[in-house]
Enzyme design. Structure first.
Site, PDB file in Angstrom:
ATOM      1  N   TYR A 114       2.745  -2.067  -2.664  1.00  0.00           N
ATOM      2  CA  TYR A 114       3.452  -2.720  -1.668  1.00  0.00           C
ATOM      3  C   TYR A 114       5.014  -3.030  -2.278  1.00  0.00           C
ATOM      4  O   TYR A 114       5.692  -2.964  -1.111  1.00  0.00           O
ATOM      5  CB  TYR A 114       2.622  -4.149  -1.086  1.00  0.00           C
ATOM      6  N   LYS A 141      -4.036   4.424   0.930  1.00  0.00           N
ATOM      7  CA  LYS A 141      -3.156   4.450   0.193  1.00  0.00           C
ATOM      8  C   LYS A 141      -3.783   4.023  -0.696  1.00  0.00           C
ATOM      9  O   LYS A 141      -5.003   3.204   0.006  1.00  0.00           O
ATOM     10  CB  LYS A 141      -1.671   3.688   0.899  1.00  0.00           C
TER      11      LYS A 141
END
Length: 366
Positions: free
Chosen positions: A222, A138
């Site tokens: 996140y 990511k």
């Protein structure tokens, strides 16, 4: 407070209808049709920075469904070090010029891309064209268009694509997802979520926006994941602002990004992604209770509690669990827990956050 522990639910149970996840029908009937099916998949790590060196390589010593088979690096010194430490044969060591020759190597089934985000699209497409499945770190890519091209390349070549959201494999994350899905505490009203650390390396790619640096791309996803998964729905509008307290380091990237998400149900999420503050928490207020995770997205020790009880499901190694589950999905020709479409959902919102921060206006999401 009743401290009974609730069993977490599976990510697969939570996927929203119509999101277009990769289905098993995209894969060939026998993924390893050219040879005997394997008990373990060989993984090649592309990029040998901190995450590969300190986390993924050690995790691959603990995995059951996959193992460290090869590496791709531009550093001869690193290649020699890894060769000796992990007993990697010369034929499984590549540099970026020889990368495409990996197509001819039956030892390597999966390419794990651990490069700056600006390089994710190129190497995902090249890996898929080489006939290899892809694990990609990511954030998935720099923009939605790149995500679409990555997904298409993997689909066209009948290869699996999984994004490295290790937390979705963590049962502590799965627990607050379950509470949202089942409405165990009623409707979500308010979410507060933050993820960050203090980044002080002036020359590091994480402070270079062109390479995919900046707080939002790195740590903000996140917080974005925490809010989306805790809400159990997708946001419909947002506002955002960037803060730069150290312009000598963050010359062209955001040091801190605050953003607010509005959901169809009326729930609101106040979130922060930061390279200037050490923080990691998730708080959720529901109609009938609350939840607090601290930490919620760390490498180890994620835990918390809700009105329903303690949330504490220790995981020996998140990265090993993630890779084992992703490898098993490939071997069983099943959809990935975190497919490319999930990574693209985040990037669509990240692009909108940058637009909102630039214009100072509310941005509506399709």
């Amino acid at each position: 407070m009743d401290t009974k522990i609730i069993t977490p639910f599976s990510r697969r149970d939570f996927l929203v209808a119509g999101t277009g996840i990769i289905t098993a029908s995209l894969f060939s009937p026998n993924i390893f049709a050219l040879g005997k099916p394997k008990d373990r998949l060989g993984v090649a790590l592309v990029g040998l920075g901190y995450y590969s060196t300190d986390l993924l390589a050690p995790a691959l010593q603990k995995t059951k469904n996959c193992y460290l088979a090869g590496i791709v690096t531009g550093s001869p010194e690193k290649a020699e070090t890894w060769k000796k430490k992990y007993n990697i044969p010369d034929k499984n060591i590549y540099d970026y010029k020889s990368f495409d020759q990996i197509a001819n190597n039956p030892d390597i089934d999966v390419i794990y891309i651990v490069l700056p985000p600006s390089m994710h699209k190129e190497y995902t497409i090249r890996a898929a064209k080489a006939g290899k499945h892809v694990f990609c770190e990511k954030p998935m890519a720099m923009n939605v268009k790149e995500c679409e091209e990555m997904i298409k390349a993997c689909n066209d070549n009948k290869r699996s694509l999984s994004i490295g959201y290790r937390c979705q494999h963590d049962p502590n994350t799965q627990e607050f997802m379950r509470i949202a899905k089942e409405k165990s505490l009623g409707n979500v009203q308010l979410i507060s979520c933050a993820a960050g650390y203090k980044e002080s390396r002036a020359g590091n790619w994480k402070v270079d926006r062109a390479m995919g640096g900046g707080a939002m791309y790195d740590m903000g996803v996140y917080a974005l994941q925490g809010a989306r998964l805790a809400a159990g729905e997708e946001p419909v509008s947002l506002t955002a602002e960037h803060v730069v307290n150290r312009p000598e380091i963050f010359k062209n990237a955001d040091e801190i990004t605050h953003f607010q998400l509005h959901f169809p149900s009326g729930a609101v999420a106040n979130c922060t992604g930061s390279h200037g503050i050490n923080t990691n928490f998730l708080k959720v207020n529901y109609d009938k209770g609350s939840l607090h995770m601290d930490n919620f997205s760390a490498y180890t020790g994620n835990k918390g509690e809700s009105t329903l009880g303690i949330i504490n499901f220790p995981v020996d190694n998140q990265q090993a669990k993630q890779m084992d589950e992703d490898a098993m999905a490939i071997m069983q020709s099943k959809p990935q827990m975190v497919p490319g479409e999930e990574g693209m959902r985040d990037i669509r919102i990240v692009e909108a956050i940058y637009q909102a921060a630039k214009t100072g206006k509310t941005v509506k999401l399709a």
